[in-house]
Design a protein around this motif. Structure first.
Motif, PDB file in Angstrom:
ATOM      1  N   TRP A 101       0.832  -1.210   0.000  1.00 14.18           N
ATOM      2  CA  TRP A 101       0.000   0.000   0.000  1.00 14.18           C
ATOM      3  C   TRP A 101       0.866   1.259   0.000  1.00 14.18           C
ATOM      4  O   TRP A 101       0.531   2.264  -0.642  1.00 14.18           O
ATOM      5  N   SER A 118      -2.820   4.276  -6.645  1.00 16.14           N
ATOM      6  CA  SER A 118      -3.815   5.262  -7.040  1.00 16.14           C
ATOM      7  C   SER A 118      -3.835   5.454  -8.556  1.00 16.14           C
ATOM      8  O   SER A 118      -3.239   4.685  -9.316  1.00 16.14           O
ATOM      9  N   GLN A 148     -16.817   3.842   1.503  1.00 11.57           N
ATOM     10  CA  GLN A 148     -15.650   3.710   2.377  1.00 11.57           C
ATOM     11  C   GLN A 148     -14.440   3.195   1.607  1.00 11.57           C
ATOM     12  O   GLN A 148     -13.309   3.654   1.827  1.00 11.57           O
ATOM     13  N   LEU A 149     -14.663   2.238   0.710  1.00 15.79           N
ATOM     14  CA  LEU A 149     -13.575   1.747  -0.141  1.00 15.79           C
ATOM     15  C   LEU A 149     -12.972   2.893  -0.943  1.00 15.79           C
ATOM     16  O   LEU A 149     -11.752   3.087  -0.986  1.00 15.79           O
ATOM     17  N   TRP A 150     -13.842   3.661  -1.607  1.00 13.93           N
ATOM     18  CA  TRP A 150     -13.395   4.738  -2.477  1.00 13.93           C
ATOM     19  C   TRP A 150     -12.694   5.839  -1.686  1.00 13.93           C
ATOM     20  O   TRP A 150     -11.626   6.310  -2.080  1.00 13.93           O
ATOM     21  N   GLY A 154     -11.242   5.527   1.210  1.00 13.02           N
ATOM     22  CA  GLY A 154      -9.984   4.994   1.711  1.00 13.02           C
ATOM     23  C   GLY A 154      -8.889   5.069   0.662  1.00 13.02           C
ATOM     24  O   GLY A 154      -7.741   5.417   0.959  1.00 13.02           O
ATOM     25  N   LEU A 155      -9.250   4.775  -0.587  1.00 13.47           N
ATOM     26  CA  LEU A 155      -8.281   4.843  -1.683  1.00 13.47           C
ATOM     27  C   LEU A 155      -7.880   6.288  -1.972  1.00 13.47           C
ATOM     28  O   LEU A 155      -6.690   6.610  -2.057  1.00 13.47           O
ATOM     29  N   GLN A 205      -8.957   2.309   6.666  1.00 16.22           N
ATOM     30  CA  GLN A 205     -10.308   2.590   6.182  1.00 16.22           C
ATOM     31  C   GLN A 205     -10.626   1.718   4.971  1.00 16.22           C
ATOM     32  O   GLN A 205     -11.714   1.131   4.873  1.00 16.22           O
ATOM     33  N   PHE A 206      -9.684   1.600   4.059  1.00 15.11           N
ATOM     34  CA  PHE A 206      -9.889   0.801   2.855  1.00 15.11           C
ATOM     35  C   PHE A 206      -9.982  -0.691   3.186  1.00 15.11           C
ATOM     36  O   PHE A 206     -10.898  -1.392   2.745  1.00 15.11           O
ATOM     37  N   TRP A 207      -9.032  -1.174   3.996  1.00 12.30           N
ATOM     38  CA  TRP A 207      -8.970  -2.613   4.251  1.00 12.30           C
ATOM     39  C   TRP A 207     -10.058  -3.115   5.189  1.00 12.30           C
ATOM     40  O   TRP A 207     -10.364  -4.308   5.203  1.00 12.30           O
ATOM     41  N   ASN A 237     -12.189  -3.984   2.282  1.00 15.47           N
ATOM     42  CA  ASN A 237     -11.562  -4.821   1.258  1.00 15.47           C
ATOM     43  C   ASN A 237     -11.260  -6.233   1.747  1.00 15.47           C
ATOM     44  O   ASN A 237     -11.207  -7.181   0.945  1.00 15.47           O
ATOM     45  N   PRO A 294      -5.976  -2.051  -5.661  1.00 16.86           N
ATOM     46  CA  PRO A 294      -7.253  -1.840  -4.975  1.00 16.86           C
ATOM     47  C   PRO A 294      -8.475  -2.358  -5.727  1.00 16.86           C
ATOM     48  O   PRO A 294      -9.486  -2.687  -5.104  1.00 16.86           O
TER      49      PRO A 294
END
Length: 267
Positions: A14, A45, A154-156, A158-159, A166-168, A171, A257
């Motif tokens: 990451w 990204s 939240q995924l978006w 976080g990325l 936040q992302f994981w 994910n 991602p």
């Protein structure tokens, strides 16, 4: 691999960054050439999400009306819908000099070579479409279909905000096999033919790939032999993975991602 080691690998991937130097195209320069803009680009990204600073730095130095911003490397337009790390692995991996030298343009948009990107929502749409395809391969679409809108958000977020936890938090649901199963149904993997001057327009190879079983996992080397690429150099996330690595492990640790393993192939 223990959960602590697992997390350490995921955090290292990451945190991957590429030092880049953005210069303004001569065609777009006014009287004086502005200083380059230096950035540490996140591998995970996409260019439209990571280059606001470039736009701000160059906008007051343009010779004419600013059109849509786009980027090129050695004359090849960079496809913004590919993750930044993949673009580098495809185009610049054999050029060992850093920072990565990228030219910034505000005119003469190459509509015949790259898609227009007028808003971040377009990046989100591309990302979510790829994520859904990956889930279809891994879980027959059963994980994404159960997600709520707030999970997608939240995924978006976080990325886009570079927030690993936040992302994981979301994910990780996509990184586990379905209940009662030991592996994913298929491995989301794409191969990109590299090693030429215009690598971003080269062929993309995607096949239906199974992970094998826990007792007899399918290895990267097995897949490479089937493809006839024993002599090829494979680069993913800036590294050349060992051919003895199970495909299931690659899918859980070196995926981007969007949950795809994006591999540059140098034949």
């Amino acid at each position: 691999m223990s959960s602590s080691e697992d997390r350490e690998v995921l955090q290292e991937v990451w945190a991957g960054r590429i030092p880049a130097m953005f210069t303004l195209s001569e065609q777009d320069c006014a009287d004086t050439t502005p200083d380059p803009c230096y950035l540490m680009l996140p591998r995970m990204s996409y260019l439209p999400l990571a280059t606001d600073k470039v736009r701000k730095q160059f906008s007051s130095h343009l010779s004419g009306q600013a059109g849509e911003m786009w980027f090129s490397y050695r004359g090849s337009p960079l496809r913004w819908h590919h993750p930044i790390g993949l673009l580098y692995d495809l185009l610049a991996d054999q050029d060992s000099s850093l920072p990565w030298s990228i030219t910034t343009h505000f005119s003469h948009f190459p509509t015949d070579q790259i898609l227009s990107c007028q808003a971040r929502e377009q990046v989100e749409a591309v990302f979510m479409a790829s994520l859904k395809e990956a889930d279809q391969l891994k879980h027959s679409g059963k994980v994404v279909s159960l997600m709520q809108k707030k999970d997608h958000n939240q995924l978006w977020l976080g990325l886009t905000s570079d927030k690993f936890d936040q992302f994981w938090a979301i994910n990780r649901k996509l990184m586990e096999p379905l209940p009662g199963e030991d592996t994913f149904k298929h491995i989301p993997i794409r191969f990109y033919m590299a090693g030429n001057d215009n690598a971003t327009s080269s062929n993309i190879v995607q096949r239906l790939v199974t992970p094998g079983s826990l007792a007899q996992p399918r290895l990267l080397g097995d897949l490479v032999r089937e493809m006839g690429w024993e002599q090829a150099r494979l680069v993913v996330q800036g590294v050349e993975p060992d051919r003895q690595v199970p495909l299931q492990w690659l899918a859980r640790h070196l995926a981007y991602p969007d949950n795809f393993i994006h591999i540059a192939v140098y034949l």
